[in-house]
Design an enzyme around this catalytic site. Sequence first.
Site, PDB file in Angstrom:
ATOM      1  N   ALA A   1       0.823  -1.219   0.000  1.00 31.92           N
ATOM      2  CA  ALA A   1       0.000   0.000   0.000  1.00 31.92           C
ATOM      3  C   ALA A   1       0.850   1.260   0.000  1.00 31.92           C
ATOM      4  O   ALA A   1       0.704   2.125   0.858  1.00 31.92           O
ATOM      5  CB  ALA A   1      -0.951  -0.008   1.193  1.00 31.92           C
TER       6      ALA A   1
ATOM      7  N   HIS B   1       4.798   5.232   1.839  1.00 26.27           N
ATOM      8  CA  HIS B   1       3.599   4.494   2.243  1.00 26.27           C
ATOM      9  C   HIS B   1       2.389   5.415   2.269  1.00 26.27           C
ATOM     10  O   HIS B   1       2.470   6.570   2.689  1.00 26.27           O
ATOM     11  CB  HIS B   1       3.802   3.855   3.624  1.00 26.27           C
ATOM     12  CG  HIS B   1       2.903   2.684   3.851  1.00 26.27           C
ATOM     13  ND1 HIS B   1       1.553   2.819   4.112  1.00 26.27           N
ATOM     14  CD2 HIS B   1       3.151   1.350   3.838  1.00 26.27           C
ATOM     15  CE1 HIS B   1       1.015   1.616   4.267  1.00 26.27           C
ATOM     16  NE2 HIS B   1       1.955   0.711   4.103  1.00 26.27           N
ATOM     17  N   HIS B   2       1.259   4.876   1.835  1.00 28.78           N
ATOM     18  CA  HIS B   2       0.039   5.689   1.754  1.00 28.78           C
ATOM     19  C   HIS B   2      -0.480   6.089   3.138  1.00 28.78           C
ATOM     20  O   HIS B   2      -1.268   7.045   3.262  1.00 28.78           O
ATOM     21  CB  HIS B   2      -1.051   4.917   0.995  1.00 28.78           C
ATOM     22  CG  HIS B   2      -1.950   5.795   0.193  1.00 28.78           C
ATOM     23  ND1 HIS B   2      -2.284   7.081   0.574  1.00 28.78           N
ATOM     24  CD2 HIS B   2      -2.602   5.583  -0.984  1.00 28.78           C
ATOM     25  CE1 HIS B   2      -3.101   7.611  -0.326  1.00 28.78           C
ATOM     26  NE2 HIS B   2      -3.302   6.731  -1.278  1.00 28.78           N
ATOM     27  N   CYS B   3      -0.068   5.411   4.185  1.00 28.06           N
ATOM     28  CA  CYS B   3      -0.495   5.823   5.521  1.00 28.06           C
ATOM     29  C   CYS B   3       0.167   7.137   5.923  1.00 28.06           C
ATOM     30  O   CYS B   3      -0.298   7.809   6.856  1.00 28.06           O
ATOM     31  CB  CYS B   3      -0.184   4.743   6.557  1.00 28.06           C
ATOM     32  SG  CYS B   3       1.567   4.587   7.003  1.00 28.06           S
TER      33      CYS B   3
ATOM     34  N   ASN C   1      -3.393  11.162   5.832  1.00 26.13           N
ATOM     35  CA  ASN C   1      -4.319  11.353   4.730  1.00 26.13           C
ATOM     36  C   ASN C   1      -5.538  12.176   5.134  1.00 26.13           C
ATOM     37  O   ASN C   1      -6.065  12.024   6.243  1.00 26.13           O
ATOM     38  CB  ASN C   1      -4.829   9.991   4.237  1.00 26.13           C
ATOM     39  CG  ASN C   1      -3.742   9.183   3.559  1.00 26.13           C
ATOM     40  OD1 ASN C   1      -3.573   9.233   2.351  1.00 26.13           O
ATOM     41  ND2 ASN C   1      -2.999   8.418   4.345  1.00 26.13           N
TER      42      ASN C   1
END
Length: 580
Positions: free
Chosen positions: A70, A188-190, A389
């Site tokens: 991810a 990382h998308h987090c 995000n």
Amino acid sequence: MMVTVRRRAIILRQGIAAGGRPPAYGAGAVGPGRRGRPRTGRREREDDEMRQLTALDAQFLSVESATTAAHVAGVAILDPSTSPSGALTREALLALLRERLHLAPPLRMRLADVPFGLDRPYWLDDPDVDLDAHVHETTLPAPGGERELAAYVAGAHARRLDRGQPLWEAHLIHGLEGGRCALYTKVHHCAIDGVSGSEILTALLDPSPQPRRVEAPPAPAPASPQPPGLLAMLAGAITRSIVQPVETLCSLARAAADLDAIPVLAALPDARLVAQAARALAGDARPLPETPPLVAPRTPFNGPISGEREVALGSVPLTEVRRVARAFGMGPNDVVMTLCASALRRWLLAHDALPDRPLVAAVPVALRSQRSPGTGGPPRDAADGRVGNRISAMITPLATDVASPGERLAAVRSALAAAKRRFAVSHRTWLDDVCAMVPNAFAALATPVVFRLAGVAGAGVNLIVSNVPGPRLPLYLCGARMLAYHPLSVVTDATGGISITCASYDGRLDFGVVACPTRLPDVRSVIGHLRESMDELLALLDDSPDDPAPHDQAPHDHAAPVRPREEREEREEREEMVPA
């Protein structure tokens, strides 16, 4: 491709293209510590020590499995001949990172896990980021063409990041034909969304081959940051477990008001009536705009995925996109979404797998607060270096079932307009609300299983499509001119084995396509179909004397003066796109 709240590469445009400095991140910005490594100021360190991941951020961690990574990424194609030394070296890149790391908070944050996964992790500012462990270097085998570059990037994109370190990597790639090189970066998308990802680029890129001066970081704090204490984290976990039922009910009530716009749930009987009733109970009497059906058909690229990835990179001239948009009185994003719909239709026809219903795409939307008018700075909530995000998503059909190119273009435009109207009256937090319904300890275990089952049973969307507006002037990394920038996204069992992302930059629209080869073995053909689809739209137009140059004209020779019409188009393009 994207649609209705702006803000990603607009930061690039305003923060760099005009020659300005990157955004400062307040009094708590990081300073260079011993051996040039960054250290944080006391105030920011105290904030970061106990800053916990949101439910959505934690979900990006939970979704990872042996077959799913991810992180989001990008491939910058660079011409090192413009740099003062005539080359781009790993040492120069490391020096740039040491100088500007305090301007990119996500690159210096690492996770502090709660014991036994009882609660969501915390962010900890790492004062001693080992840049050597994050920056890699390689040389492609001959001939160093697009195929060799895509193969290397696909292998790097398939590997998950080490959660024991700050969640990012950079790969400097030499050996491209024509003396070029490339930089593949993934985060990382987090840790980032579209806005904060653009700020990282803002920190590293320059408007000219001569690197600009950046604001000096504050003096380092004498004490080293400490992770949240065990008792503090356990106390927080116990507190959250007590309030979790209430949080779940609140999230459920908010999500119910958007039931007709949430994948899978939108297909339930009377989902629209339930959403309208939930809104009425909350005191919102506004009527819900009509939306087209959002039932995703089964396709070859929907189903359980493997851990392998394939990548394809390509570009089309932005002048062609704008030419079609002007001719049909629509926005460039309508044209971009039509290109994706047409390319997917061509691929499905070639594999005798075109469904009789339109594909359904998820379009990420950025929700960060916007810059105050006239300040020339970053968005207000991005300027403090926050990590994580603030995104939502719109769901829209792609009109892949329409055979006529002109009718397909009109159908995509109509569907996008309906999705925008529906999104405008939504709570926009349904993605966070859905994630917040489930306790972290359960989500970490259940999410991979749920996503896998969704791939088997049939997901709510066929793929993720994202379009990001970028700067129209050339940018430079360590003096090397960036010729193109291809963004890359995520594929999962639940969202399809292919994702299409593109970014506008310096007169081009650069595509990055990521696919699971077990679901879509010939991803390179999608780039060819995009080019064919662009030619198909151009064929609809009548020749006119003020048409731009044909698509084979080089877009990088010289930056042409910006005309009023182009300025207006660029402004409208940013306003209609919703990067995340």
